[in-house]
Each structure stands twice: as structure tokens, then as C-alpha cells.
Design a protein around this motif. Sequence first.
Motif, mmCIF file in Angstrom:
data_model
loop_
_atom_site.group_PDB
_atom_site.id
_atom_site.type_symbol
_atom_site.label_atom_id
_atom_site.label_comp_id
_atom_site.label_asym_id
_atom_site.label_seq_id
_atom_site.Cartn_x
_atom_site.Cartn_y
_atom_site.Cartn_z
ATOM 1 N N THR A 154 0.853 -1.192 0.000
ATOM 2 C CA THR A 154 0.000 0.000 0.000
ATOM 3 C C THR A 154 0.884 1.235 0.000
ATOM 4 O O THR A 154 2.088 1.161 0.253
ATOM 5 N N SER A 155 0.278 2.372 -0.268
ATOM 6 C CA SER A 155 1.032 3.616 -0.333
ATOM 7 C C SER A 155 1.534 4.027 1.052
ATOM 8 O O SER A 155 0.787 3.982 2.027
ATOM 9 N N ARG A 175 2.812 6.486 4.086
ATOM 10 C CA ARG A 175 2.302 7.773 4.575
ATOM 11 C C ARG A 175 3.430 8.791 4.651
ATOM 12 O O ARG A 175 4.531 8.491 5.116
ATOM 13 N N GLU A 198 -2.472 14.178 4.403
ATOM 14 C CA GLU A 198 -2.032 13.051 3.573
ATOM 15 C C GLU A 198 -2.748 13.021 2.235
ATOM 16 O O GLU A 198 -2.149 12.671 1.208
ATOM 17 N N THR A 254 -1.079 14.540 -0.820
ATOM 18 C CA THR A 254 0.174 13.968 -1.326
ATOM 19 C C THR A 254 -0.061 12.757 -2.214
ATOM 20 O O THR A 254 0.888 12.211 -2.766
ATOM 21 N N ARG A 255 -1.301 12.314 -2.320
ATOM 22 C CA ARG A 255 -1.607 11.119 -3.110
ATOM 23 C C ARG A 255 -2.468 11.501 -4.302
ATOM 24 O O ARG A 255 -3.450 12.238 -4.150
ATOM 25 N N THR A 256 -2.107 11.027 -5.481
ATOM 26 C CA THR A 256 -2.820 11.408 -6.692
ATOM 27 C C THR A 256 -3.059 10.185 -7.563
ATOM 28 O O THR A 256 -2.099 9.537 -7.988
ATOM 29 N N HIS A 301 9.924 9.259 -4.764
ATOM 30 C CA HIS A 301 9.630 8.431 -5.936
ATOM 31 C C HIS A 301 10.738 7.410 -6.169
ATOM 32 O O HIS A 301 10.478 6.270 -6.559
ATOM 33 N N ASP A 354 5.025 2.976 -5.978
ATOM 34 C CA ASP A 354 3.880 3.499 -5.238
ATOM 35 C C ASP A 354 2.891 4.109 -6.236
ATOM 36 O O ASP A 354 3.151 5.157 -6.829
ATOM 37 N N ARG A 355 1.745 3.470 -6.410
ATOM 38 C CA ARG A 355 0.783 3.875 -7.439
ATOM 39 C C ARG A 355 0.232 5.281 -7.228
ATOM 40 O O ARG A 355 -0.186 5.934 -8.192
ATOM 41 N N LEU A 356 0.209 5.754 -6.005
ATOM 42 C CA LEU A 356 -0.392 7.052 -5.720
ATOM 43 C C LEU A 356 0.622 8.185 -5.690
ATOM 44 O O LEU A 356 0.264 9.325 -5.379
ATOM 45 N N ARG A 357 1.886 7.881 -6.028
ATOM 46 C CA ARG A 357 2.896 8.947 -6.082
ATOM 47 C C ARG A 357 3.709 8.854 -7.368
ATOM 48 O O ARG A 357 4.907 9.145 -7.374
#
Length: 367
Positions: free
Chosen positions: A149-150, A152, A160, A163-165, A264, A270-273
Amino acid sequence: MSKRIKIYASEDVATHASAQSCWITRAGKVYDVTGFLQDHPGGDELILQYAGKDVDEVMKDVNEHEHSDAAYDMLEEYVIGRLGTGEATVSDDWEATDDFHPDDTDTARDFEKNQFLDLRKPLLAQMWEANFSKAYYLQQVHQPRHLATSARLFGPDILEMFTRTVWYVVPLFWGPIATYLFLRSLFQFTGPLPDFWTEPLLPLAYLPQIPLSSYLKAGACFLTGNIIWTLLEYTLHRFLFHIDDWLPDNPAFLTLHFLMHGVHHYLPMDRLRLVMPPLLFYTLQTPFTKLAHVLFPAAVANGIIAGAFTFYVLYDCMHYALHHTKLPEYMREMKKYHLAHHYKNFELGFGVTSKIWDIVFNTYLTT
């Protein structure tokens, strides 16, 4: 570990190899023995020949000079930190496969061994309170870790979330803006438009009446923006995100580096970053768009910006795809090229959508 006890890399120690600044290591600790040189019973030459190096073996060598327990106790007065000995996962013989996906990191073991960042806790506070040197930070942040999971960055959820996209936020947010700017360029090449703040809406009913010449002019500007983006993509990646050599050895600057790009490389899957949060790209694009309007008439500037924004959307979506999806042939090749930047040599291979500027500027990465 106390903040006063800093974690150093062997590269840090090697730079202190003179009478003006003499560091040595022993049993995983770093010592600054500059002030002891003149007091060493065997003379300063014996220490200086090992300056910047490890002295564990030589201090045990009876043929050199067998040291007493008192000598070891005295040495402890000069300890300034610990020598970091992180694991290396990046290697020159790494090769990507189409189905590449690394195993998850054992977070407890990783922190126990490396004493870098604890992936079980929010990362930003740890970076701000960091007790490692710049060299150790760069060594560790370029050794990828992987979580199911992403990770923190912040403790509070409300922080938080910024910071996640999710990848599709990029085309949904910037796609309409690029389209609007292109249409504005079209109308401006045809005739004057009111200032955006006076009348932001476009006279779309007149779109069928726009002459071919306006399309050609706006299209030329759009293509110019495409080309400009590929160069910006390369230069920003190489000279801003990888500003490693000029990065000050200070927690504030290390934290900024980590937030902009270090995270990165630390967590590349990390799929959300994998794409930029809109606020970050807005901050980065602002000086460039303002410069475009200083250098060019509004019609030209808007056409160029629309082209650059469109290629930015393609860039970020492609970046996500290079890490996580099955791709057509060209993109499979670019996937291998980009992952080699993470797992083989992060000092080469800065292009994401194309290798052209790596070839031009001699930073091409052989995969």
C-alpha cells in the motif's frame, strides 16, 4: 539514537583525510581525531596514513602497534557518528522484464538494518528530524523499497490526501485547461479577445467561422509547445529533481528533495505517487507560463502553453504506465529504459517519453 549521533556514509569519511580534518572509522563508528593528532604517542603520521579509512584491523595488529584498553576508551571521546551500511538493490547488471514487479520490503528488518526511514511511520517528520548525512541519504533514497500500500508522508489524513494522486486526476484536471488555452489561442489569432479576468468565457458559437490560417498558426504554436515540453521534462528531471551534487547537507533541503522526487526513487512502484499532485505541477509551471507571456504575444503564448500542457498530461500518464501496465512495443522499450533509471543507474536516463535529449546531452542509459 540521539540526534547528536549522526549516520554517515563511507564517502563522507573519505573526504576527511588530511591533518586539517582527519576522520577514521572503527567497529561501525565514525571518529573525528583531528584534535588528537598532535597528542598521538606514535606521531600524527601513523594516524594520517589511515585518514578517511577504517582502522579496526590496524589497531589490532601487534606488528603495527597493539593498543591498550585505555587507547580504545580514549578513542570513544572522539566519536561523532555511526557508519551507515545499507543494502544495495541497484546494480549495473539489472534488467527489466515485461512482468517486472519487486517483492514487498520487510519494513521492520529494513529499518533495523539501515536506520534510515521507518516505513511503518509517517515519513515527513522522520526526514525533518533526520540524523543522517546527505551522502547517506542519497545512498539510501536511491535503493528502492516496495510496499503493498502507499506509504504515509503525514500523520493527519487531511494532509495526507494532498500527497496522493490517482493517475486519471492529471488528464481530468489539466486536459480541459490545455483545451481551453488552445481555443483561446485560436480566437486570439482570429481577432482580439477580452482579458481573461474580464470575460473568461469564449465565443464558441463563432468557432465554425475561424479561418484555416488561425488553425495553422495555433497548431504551429501547439507543436512548438510539445517540443518545448520534452526539453523541460529532461532538464527538470536532470537539473531540479536530481540536484544531488548541489544539495546542501541540511535536513530542510533533504526533506524538500525527498518530497519533490526522492520519495519516488525510494518507493518507485507506489501507485499514488507516480504522477504530480495538481498543486505541485501548478507551482512548477507558473514561472514558465509567465515567461511565455513575457516573450510572446498572448495568442502565441497560449498555443505554446496548450501544447506543453498536453504533452505534460501524456508524460504523467505514460510515467504511470511505465511502472504499472502492459504496453505496446515502443512503450515497453521506454518502460525498460525508465526502470533502469531507478534500478540500474539514477545518474543517467532522464527522458521518460523519449530518449532524444539523453542522446543529445550524453546521458543515454544502455539497457
